[in-house]
Design a protein around this motif. Structure first.
Motif, short mmCIF file in Angstrom:
data_model
loop_
_atom_site.label_atom_id
_atom_site.label_comp_id
_atom_site.label_asym_id
_atom_site.label_seq_id
_atom_site.Cartn_x
_atom_site.Cartn_y
_atom_site.Cartn_z
N ARG A 18 -3.40 -4.10 4.27
CA ARG A 18 -4.64 -3.94 5.05
C ARG A 18 -5.60 -2.91 4.46
O ARG A 18 -6.80 -3.05 4.57
CB ARG A 18 -4.29 -3.54 6.48
CG ARG A 18 -3.51 -4.62 7.23
CD ARG A 18 -3.31 -4.27 8.68
NE ARG A 18 -2.45 -5.22 9.36
CZ ARG A 18 -2.26 -5.28 10.67
NH1 ARG A 18 -2.90 -4.44 11.45
NH2 ARG A 18 -1.45 -6.18 11.19
N SER A 19 -5.06 -1.86 3.86
CA SER A 19 -5.89 -0.73 3.43
C SER A 19 -6.45 -0.94 2.02
O SER A 19 -5.72 -0.83 1.03
CB SER A 19 -5.09 0.57 3.47
OG SER A 19 -5.84 1.62 2.90
N ALA B 26 -7.29 -6.84 0.22
CA ALA B 26 -7.12 -6.20 1.52
C ALA B 26 -7.34 -7.24 2.61
O ALA B 26 -8.39 -7.88 2.67
CB ALA B 26 -8.10 -5.05 1.68
N GLU C 70 -8.52 0.96 0.46
CA GLU C 70 -8.55 2.24 -0.26
C GLU C 70 -7.20 2.53 -0.92
O GLU C 70 -7.13 2.89 -2.11
CB GLU C 70 -8.92 3.37 0.70
CG GLU C 70 -8.96 4.74 0.04
CD GLU C 70 -9.30 5.84 1.02
OE1 GLU C 70 -9.25 7.02 0.60
OE2 GLU C 70 -9.59 5.55 2.20
N SER D 297 0.81 -1.22 0.00
CA SER D 297 0.00 0.00 0.00
C SER D 297 0.84 1.27 0.00
O SER D 297 0.37 2.34 -0.38
CB SER D 297 -0.95 0.01 1.20
OG SER D 297 -0.21 -0.02 2.42
#
Length: 260
Positions: free
Chosen positions: A39-40, A63, A42, A16
């Motif tokens: 994890r993100s 994610a 977005e 990310s």
């Protein structure tokens, strides 16, 4: 240099931001299709869109929390056909033995140490059946330049470099290369975070973290762009005889005496 990587697929964890994102972008510039994991959601989707637009490669994202074995299993099940695995996800906390409690230590190792080991176990099994693949663990020079103030990271990174050496010493018997890269300080959010911890402990002011740069090679941390191309080269067929090796990218920092 054309690394002849076009058309292969690389899974990059911790993609990310920072080094992971830089490695993914470098692979994409060589025509490598990508699976980005972090994890993100977005940030992953934003990065994927930018990479697709610039380099016209296929980019998938997932994610998830790579400290969780069930989540790691889900990733492997979704993307079993990986040519290159870049283990990069992880942030072992900085601090002394007095500052890193058991909970923080275990959380850091669950993500980085056990995350690397278990993803390697899964993908090495798949790659060995095909007699083809490369696994690179992005560890850190903290496993070489051992520091009481980064005790959990020193132990974790040293463990992972030993793991890569041991795996890579025999992995070519199965057609797979396993190796590690130890970056020194690289100018990322992670470097700033650790620098502030040290500055607060040693100088009483976290905002003085840049003062430590004066003692670094070139009087600065490395850039992501000074690390990522080496990872891409090591993943290529030009490095076919490199396995069980740890490549350190730190400007000589691990061998430099304090403030010399």
């Amino acid at each position: 240099m054309d690394l002849h990587l076009a058309g292969r697929t690389a899974l990059v964890t911790g993609a990310s931001k920072g080094i992971g994102l830089g490695i993914a972008q470098c692979f994409a510039s060589e025509g490598v299709n990508l699976v980005l994991a972090a994890r993100s959601e977005e940030l992953l989707e934003r990065n994927a869109a930018d990479i697709r637009a610039k380099w016209k490669v296929k980019v998938d994202t997932m994610a998830l929390d790579l400290s969780d074995q069930g989540e790691r299993d889900r990733l492997v099940a979704a993307f079993p056909d990986i040519d290159i695995l870049i283990n990069n996800a992880g942030a072992i906390p900085g601090g002394t033995i007095f500052e890193v409690d058991d909970k923080a230590w275990r959380a850091g190792w669950d993500l980085k140490v056990y995350g690397y080991v278990n993803l390697t176990r899964a993908y090495f099994g798949l790659m060995s059946k095909r007699k083809s693949g490369v696994i690179i663990c992005i560890c850190g020079v903290g496993g070489e330049k051992l520091d009481f103030g980064y005790i959990a990271g020193a132990a974790g990174n040293a463990s992972l470099t030993a793991f890569a050496r041991a795996m890579g010493g025999r992995s070519l018997d199965y057609g797979v290369r396993v190796l590690a890269v130890n970056p020194g300080p690289v100018l990322t959010d992670r470097t700033v975070y650790l620098g502030k911890i040290r500055a607060k402990r040693e100088l009483g002011d976290e905002n003085r973290y840049k003062e430590s740069f004066a003692h670094m090679p070139h009087k600065r941390p490395a850039t992501v762009e000074e690390v990522a191309p080496m990872v891409a080269f090591l993943a290529s067929d030009l490095a076919n005889y490199i396995s069980g090796t740890v490549v350190t990218i730190d400007g000589g920092l691990a061998n430099r005496h304090a403030h010399a």
